[in-house]
Design a protein around this motif. Sequence first.
Motif, mmCIF file in Angstrom:
data_model
loop_
_atom_site.group_PDB
_atom_site.id
_atom_site.type_symbol
_atom_site.label_atom_id
_atom_site.label_comp_id
_atom_site.label_asym_id
_atom_site.label_seq_id
_atom_site.Cartn_x
_atom_site.Cartn_y
_atom_site.Cartn_z
ATOM 1 N N LYS A 255 0.802 -1.229 0.000
ATOM 2 C CA LYS A 255 0.000 0.000 0.000
ATOM 3 C C LYS A 255 0.833 1.276 0.000
ATOM 4 N N THR A 256 1.888 1.265 -0.777
ATOM 5 C CA THR A 256 2.820 2.402 -0.806
ATOM 6 C C THR A 256 3.060 2.935 -2.224
ATOM 7 N N ARG B 253 5.626 4.869 2.763
ATOM 8 C CA ARG B 253 4.515 5.844 2.732
ATOM 9 C C ARG B 253 4.222 6.286 4.156
ATOM 10 N N LYS C 113 -1.106 6.057 -12.610
ATOM 11 C CA LYS C 113 -1.270 5.723 -11.187
ATOM 12 C C LYS C 113 -2.142 4.467 -11.060
ATOM 13 N N ALA D 143 -5.347 2.569 -7.166
ATOM 14 C CA ALA D 143 -5.893 3.630 -6.301
ATOM 15 C C ALA D 143 -7.338 3.305 -5.927
ATOM 16 N N ARG E 85 -4.954 -12.050 -6.253
ATOM 17 C CA ARG E 85 -4.632 -12.074 -4.833
ATOM 18 C C ARG E 85 -5.450 -13.125 -4.135
HETATM 19 N N1 LIG Z 1 1.834 7.694 -8.174
HETATM 20 C C1 LIG Z 1 1.302 7.562 -6.981
HETATM 21 N N2 LIG Z 1 1.457 8.500 -6.043
HETATM 22 C C2 LIG Z 1 0.898 8.382 -4.835
HETATM 23 N N3 LIG Z 1 0.142 7.323 -4.453
HETATM 24 C C3 LIG Z 1 -0.038 6.356 -5.367
HETATM 25 C C4 LIG Z 1 0.532 6.413 -6.655
HETATM 26 N N4 LIG Z 1 0.194 5.290 -7.299
HETATM 27 C C5 LIG Z 1 -0.563 4.566 -6.448
HETATM 28 N N5 LIG Z 1 -0.703 5.200 -5.287
HETATM 29 C C6 LIG Z 1 -1.460 4.767 -4.092
HETATM 30 O O1 LIG Z 1 -0.786 3.626 -3.530
HETATM 31 C C7 LIG Z 1 -1.748 2.742 -2.969
HETATM 32 C C8 LIG Z 1 -1.605 1.358 -3.591
HETATM 33 O O2 LIG Z 1 -0.341 0.891 -3.213
HETATM 34 P P1 LIG Z 1 0.266 -0.483 -3.759
HETATM 35 O O3 LIG Z 1 0.147 -0.504 -5.226
HETATM 36 O O4 LIG Z 1 1.625 -0.585 -3.190
HETATM 37 O O5 LIG Z 1 -0.717 -1.550 -3.115
HETATM 38 S S1 LIG Z 1 -0.510 -3.140 -3.009
HETATM 39 O O6 LIG Z 1 0.169 -3.415 -1.749
HETATM 40 O O7 LIG Z 1 0.268 -3.595 -4.141
HETATM 41 O O8 LIG Z 1 -1.884 -3.692 -3.014
HETATM 42 C C9 LIG Z 1 -3.096 3.357 -3.228
HETATM 43 O O9 LIG Z 1 -3.432 4.119 -2.088
HETATM 44 P P2 LIG Z 1 -4.930 4.199 -1.546
HETATM 45 O O10 LIG Z 1 -5.756 4.730 -2.688
HETATM 46 O O11 LIG Z 1 -4.843 5.157 -0.396
HETATM 47 O O12 LIG Z 1 -5.331 2.843 -1.147
HETATM 48 C C10 LIG Z 1 -2.831 4.254 -4.427
HETATM 49 O O13 LIG Z 1 -3.756 5.322 -4.522
#
Ligand SMILES: Nc1ncnc2c1ncn2[C@@H]1O[C@H](COP(=O)(O)OS(=O)(=O)O)[C@@H](OP(=O)(O)O)[C@H]1O
Length: 432
Positions: A73-74, A152, A266, A269, A423
């Motif tokens: 989630k980062t 994050r 992105k 999300a 998943r």
């Molecule tokens: N470019 C960029 N900048 C900032 N934030 C971003 C970006 N890309 C993805 N996200 C946010 O990252 C969250 C998803 O993280 P992951 O892809 O690591 O998730 S996972 O662990 O693989 O399921 C998810 O956060 P949440 O929406 O708060 O859940 C995404 O919105």
Amino acid sequence: MAAILQRLQQSTKMMSRRKILLLVLGCSTVSLLIHQGSQLSWYPKLFPLSCPPLRESPPRAKHMAVAFLKTHKTAGTTVQNILFRFAERHNLTVALPHPSCEHQFCYPRNFSAHFVHPATRPPHMLASHLRFDRAELERLMPPDTIYVTILREPAAMFESLFSYYNQYCPAFRRVPNASLEAFLRAPEAYYRPGEHFAMFAHNTLAYDLGGDNERSPRDDAAYLAGLIRQVEEVFSLVMIAEYFDESLVLLRRLLAWDLDDVLYAKLNARAATSRLATIPEALARAARTWNALDAGLYDHFNATFWRRVARAGRACVEREARELREARQRLLRRCFGDEPVLRPAAQIRTKQLQPWQPSRKVDIMGYDLPSGGGAGPTTEACLKLAMPEVQYSNYLLRKQKRRGGVRSRPEPVLDNPPPRPIRALPRIPQGT
Ligand SMILES: Nc1ncnc2c1ncn2[C@@H]1O[C@H](COP(=O)(O)OS(=O)(=O)O)[C@@H](OP(=O)(O)O)[C@H]1O
């Protein structure tokens, strides 16, 4: 008389030559000032003269061996997608999990090189979820591998974890009305260390980095300091999700990649309706207290990140980040139309672009290709740009298996079979 006239003519000519010369000099100075005005005195921060050119000359070879620790989630899926596309463009091998591990390297177990599909060894790159184990990764990856990861802000990360894994993590499922506030008011009432997927409910970053997520820096400050040291020893760059574009600028400089190599959409999300618009201050404080180890890691690496930006020249990094944002907007418009809207999975017709939905209560957004776009290299590039993790991992595995065997038929991208359930976390009976 004639001699006087001749001298007069000569001196007039000299005068006008001098005038022309002065005029040319004056014009060039003015044009230089107009052209570089912003680099001189009035916008010195935005356009410093000392920024290195985007493309080095002579060019440093692009670094090809990269291990990205994809923390949870980062924004890791977005980074992973950048790496997957780079690997494909350069014909590199990406380490992928054995199907029995699903699309993660048997997370939450400690990483082992045995989890890597044999058709994807020896790899140049690795970017799927795993629990970090330095010795095992060094056994697998080339010696010149550059290790990078991303962190994050812990309150935002915890809010995302709580929502995304609500149905899978028993500690979260016990909370009445799926209330984050209730959990953070008394986490010990719901949390049981060591139970299945407990790591999603307590110091997930520390766990992903191979640390002991049950340690508290309040009781044991030396543990946090030791973990930070270990991370610093291995990782050449710790990116920060809140400063994603600046992180990519540092990444592309570290790897000698072009800015084009780190363009992205992105991914993963949540919809605005599935998330807290803002996390109230008291809740954020409680999340940081509960995840104190993660908070300590984040604070440390956030500070080192900005020191690094300062060393690279903050104005230069910001300028590049802005160029990246502009190029990204152009690319998204070209791929997904004038309004590159992130949309819910139900509105995405292209199967390969439908992101997995963790539960009925959480909407994960994705992109779709405009109808009638047809096949072709642009469509394929756009498809990959927005392809969710599982579809891309499955596609790459099939492609690399094929490369290891029969080379003749290219892996189809647009008509691959529908993805397996994503998943495939085990369903946990209600009320555990
Ligand atoms: N470019 C960029 N900048 C900032 N934030 C971003 C970006 N890309 C993805 N996200 C946010 O990252 C969250 C998803 O993280 P992951 O892809 O690591 O998730 S996972 O662990 O693989 O399921 C998810 O956060 P949440 O929406 O708060 O859940 C995404 O919105």
